[in-house]
Design a protein around this motif. Sequence first.
Motif, PDB file in Angstrom:
ATOM      1  N   ALA A 227       0.893  -1.364   0.060  1.00 55.46           N
ATOM      2  CA  ALA A 227       0.010   0.065   0.025  1.00 55.46           C
ATOM      3  C   ALA A 227       0.891   1.249   0.027  1.00 55.46           C
ATOM      4  CB  ALA A 227      -1.015   0.014   1.130  1.00 55.46           C
ATOM      5  N   PRO A 228       1.708   1.322   0.995  1.00 58.50           N
ATOM      6  CA  PRO A 228       2.781   2.674   0.774  1.00 58.50           C
ATOM      7  C   PRO A 228       3.427   2.884  -0.358  1.00 58.50           C
ATOM      8  CG  PRO A 228       3.102   1.472   2.932  1.00 58.50           C
ATOM      9  CD  PRO A 228       2.316   0.544   2.070  1.00 58.50           C
ATOM     10  N   SER A 229       3.713   1.966  -0.841  1.00 61.14           N
ATOM     11  CA  SER A 229       4.401   1.978  -2.198  1.00 61.14           C
ATOM     12  C   SER A 229       3.562   2.289  -3.405  1.00 61.14           C
ATOM     13  CB  SER A 229       5.085   0.590  -2.930  1.00 61.14           C
ATOM     14  OG  SER A 229       5.753   0.734  -4.149  1.00 61.14           O
ATOM     15  N   ARG A 230       2.332   1.748  -3.417  1.00 56.11           N
ATOM     16  CA  ARG A 230       1.297   2.022  -4.437  1.00 56.11           C
ATOM     17  C   ARG A 230       0.634   3.457  -4.327  1.00 56.11           C
ATOM     18  NH1 ARG A 230      -0.741  -2.573  -6.948  1.00 56.11           N
ATOM     19  NH2 ARG A 230       0.416  -4.372  -6.604  1.00 56.11           N
ATOM     20  N   PHE A 231       0.608   4.032  -2.954  1.00 51.44           N
ATOM     21  CA  PHE A 231       0.092   5.438  -2.678  1.00 51.44           C
ATOM     22  C   PHE A 231       1.082   6.358  -3.300  1.00 51.44           C
ATOM     23  CE2 PHE A 231      -2.559   4.164   1.392  1.00 51.44           C
ATOM     24  CZ  PHE A 231      -3.189   3.242   0.625  1.00 51.44           C
ATOM     25  N   THR A 232       2.279   6.014  -3.122  1.00 50.69           N
ATOM     26  CA  THR A 232       3.457   6.990  -3.834  1.00 50.69           C
ATOM     27  C   THR A 232       3.419   6.867  -5.279  1.00 50.69           C
ATOM     28  OG1 THR A 232       4.684   6.749  -1.755  1.00 50.69           O
ATOM     29  CG2 THR A 232       6.074   7.672  -3.616  1.00 50.69           C
ATOM     30  N   LEU A 233       3.515   5.778  -5.847  1.00 50.21           N
ATOM     31  CA  LEU A 233       3.156   5.520  -7.260  1.00 50.21           C
ATOM     32  C   LEU A 233       2.175   6.365  -7.976  1.00 50.21           C
ATOM     33  CD1 LEU A 233       3.812   2.298  -8.871  1.00 50.21           C
ATOM     34  CD2 LEU A 233       1.934   3.544  -9.780  1.00 50.21           C
ATOM     35  N   VAL A 234       0.981   6.196  -7.350  1.00 51.12           N
ATOM     36  CA  VAL A 234       0.083   6.945  -8.117  1.00 51.12           C
ATOM     37  C   VAL A 234      -0.075   8.463  -7.912  1.00 51.12           C
ATOM     38  CG1 VAL A 234      -1.718   4.890  -8.171  1.00 51.12           C
ATOM     39  CG2 VAL A 234      -1.766   6.399  -6.341  1.00 51.12           C
ATOM     40  N   SER A 235       0.552   8.770  -6.534  1.00 54.13           N
ATOM     41  CA  SER A 235       0.407  10.222  -6.109  1.00 54.13           C
ATOM     42  C   SER A 235       1.695  11.113  -6.470  1.00 54.13           C
ATOM     43  CB  SER A 235       0.210  10.618  -4.911  1.00 54.13           C
ATOM     44  OG  SER A 235       1.163   9.974  -3.900  1.00 54.13           O
ATOM     45  N   GLY A 236       2.949  10.158  -6.852  1.00 52.69           N
ATOM     46  CA  GLY A 236       4.149  11.244  -6.890  1.00 52.69           C
ATOM     47  C   GLY A 236       4.651  11.693  -5.657  1.00 52.69           C
ATOM     48  N   GLN A 237       4.178  11.430  -4.525  1.00 53.28           N
ATOM     49  CA  GLN A 237       4.526  12.141  -3.195  1.00 53.28           C
ATOM     50  C   GLN A 237       5.019  10.971  -2.320  1.00 53.28           C
ATOM     51  OE1 GLN A 237       2.298  15.260  -1.423  1.00 53.28           O
ATOM     52  NE2 GLN A 237       0.639  14.701  -2.984  1.00 53.28           N
ATOM     53  N   LEU A 238       6.172  11.451  -1.529  1.00 52.69           N
ATOM     54  CA  LEU A 238       6.610  10.132  -0.382  1.00 52.69           C
ATOM     55  C   LEU A 238       5.689   9.770   0.554  1.00 52.69           C
ATOM     56  CD1 LEU A 238      10.041  11.447  -0.542  1.00 52.69           C
ATOM     57  CD2 LEU A 238       9.311   9.449  -1.500  1.00 52.69           C
ATOM     58  N   PRO A 239       5.662   8.678   1.189  1.00 55.89           N
ATOM     59  CA  PRO A 239       4.690   8.253   2.118  1.00 55.89           C
ATOM     60  C   PRO A 239       4.547   9.191   3.357  1.00 55.89           C
ATOM     61  CG  PRO A 239       6.172   6.284   1.541  1.00 55.89           C
ATOM     62  CD  PRO A 239       6.577   7.669   0.802  1.00 55.89           C
TER      63      PRO A 239
END
Length: 502
Positions: free
Chosen positions: A53-65
């Motif tokens: 989840a943390p990786s994917r949230f960063t992937l779709v948003s371009g923002q670090l966790p």
Amino acid sequence: MKRKNILFIMADQMAAPMLPFYAPSAIKLPNLSRLANAGVVFDAAYCNSPLCAPSRFTLVSGQLPSKIGAYDNAADFPADIPTYAHYLRRLGYRTALSGKMHFCGPDQLHGYEERLTSDIYPADYGWAVNWDEPDVRPSWYHNMSSVLQAGPCVRTNQLDFDEEVVFKAQQYLFDHIREAGDQPFCLTVSMTHPHDPYTIPKPFWDMYRDEDIPLPQNVPSQDQLDPHSQRLLKVYDLWGKPLPVDKIRDARRAYFGACSYIDSNVGKLLQTLEETGLADDTIIVFSGDHGDMLGERGLWYKMHWFEMSARVPLLVYAPGQFKAGRVSAAVSTADLLPTFVELAGGVVDNCLPLDGRSLVGHLKGEGGHDEVFGEYMAEGTNSPLMMIRRGDYKFIYSESDPCLLFDVKNDPQEREELSQALPEVFSRFLAQARERWDIPVIHSQVLASQRRRRLVYQALTQGTLKSWDHQPLVDASQQYMRNHIDLDDLERKARYPQPCPY
């Protein structure tokens, strides 16, 4: 100029160092290897957090966790965080997701017009990490059953899921070409293989022999490992429990087969692009959310910053647009949002925060950034564990554990820790890390989030259950043979290529 479609294909837990377009490997990936040979391959692509989840949230948003609260696999992903789907939708793209993205919280779309399937993982807060009780091992943590039960199968949850993911994605492409208009699409197809459990149907298992499967080499004893590695062994219940060599081999053999299964599904999508005439107008991007240690260094699954866990495949195939080539610079999946926006002819909003940087300069052969920042605050941690990858080096930063320095260019197996041997390099990285991250502040934010989510989750399990899990809407009134349209017209419109009316 006609805007290109974007087909973004993701695999789950696919370790880049094991793949044949990165290193000599027994893994058979004919379709992905063909794309790699004709596309741009990134040799040092990383996730920004080695957990789903943390990786994917960063992937779709371009923002670090730490910027968006993506602390663990039960972190809420706020609805007001712009994603690449929001950006592309504003630019006139149809945006759809088929498969996994592990969104947690009540917003299960995050800019996608459509989600073609449900998710394979729950959308609630049940998998939150608890730093208040660091020595308690929750029942939902990984254990070693995935390895101990490794071998061939007929059916699994994951096979059920990926079969639907690919079928719905193909159907989306067929529907797109049968509809009037020239609106471009961005279709994300996110499969759950080769994620454990390590099992795969016999045709893929039989693509390999035991003697084809390399075993981990030079595995250190558990007491020689860094503190975070030792905690991970306790997280998945491997501390002091040696694994049978044949089960290690079985797990890796099934993993190899699962990688080939992913490749076969990529082949189905490529065939559908060809059959629909979309191939020449579609940019294909292939990547993943993190890797898998697969027994290297005695570790399994992900959750660390070592290469097997943190490095991901990344290739871009754009017919007639970018020359085939390789990029050695360190980049990350946080860079995909600005890349997709630029490929779609748009610009990012400079008034909004963004950690990712466009890869289009690299794709054009003009160069670009060579730097990755990573953040991990989930299973196995009791304080934030950060990473900087730049030039030849990787620096793993903690204020609770000893910091680690590796020369990953000359020592890709990360055998030699260099903090003592290269004190000046180490000091520069440490100074940059401390300037970038205020660990006490981030620590307190993580704790506060964990405590809030524990209370909310416990409350929501009482009384009437209202699930956040995505429920795909299927309007049966618009499917197949229905009386809202003349049957001859219906059959003609559903056929591709369409026949001429007589």
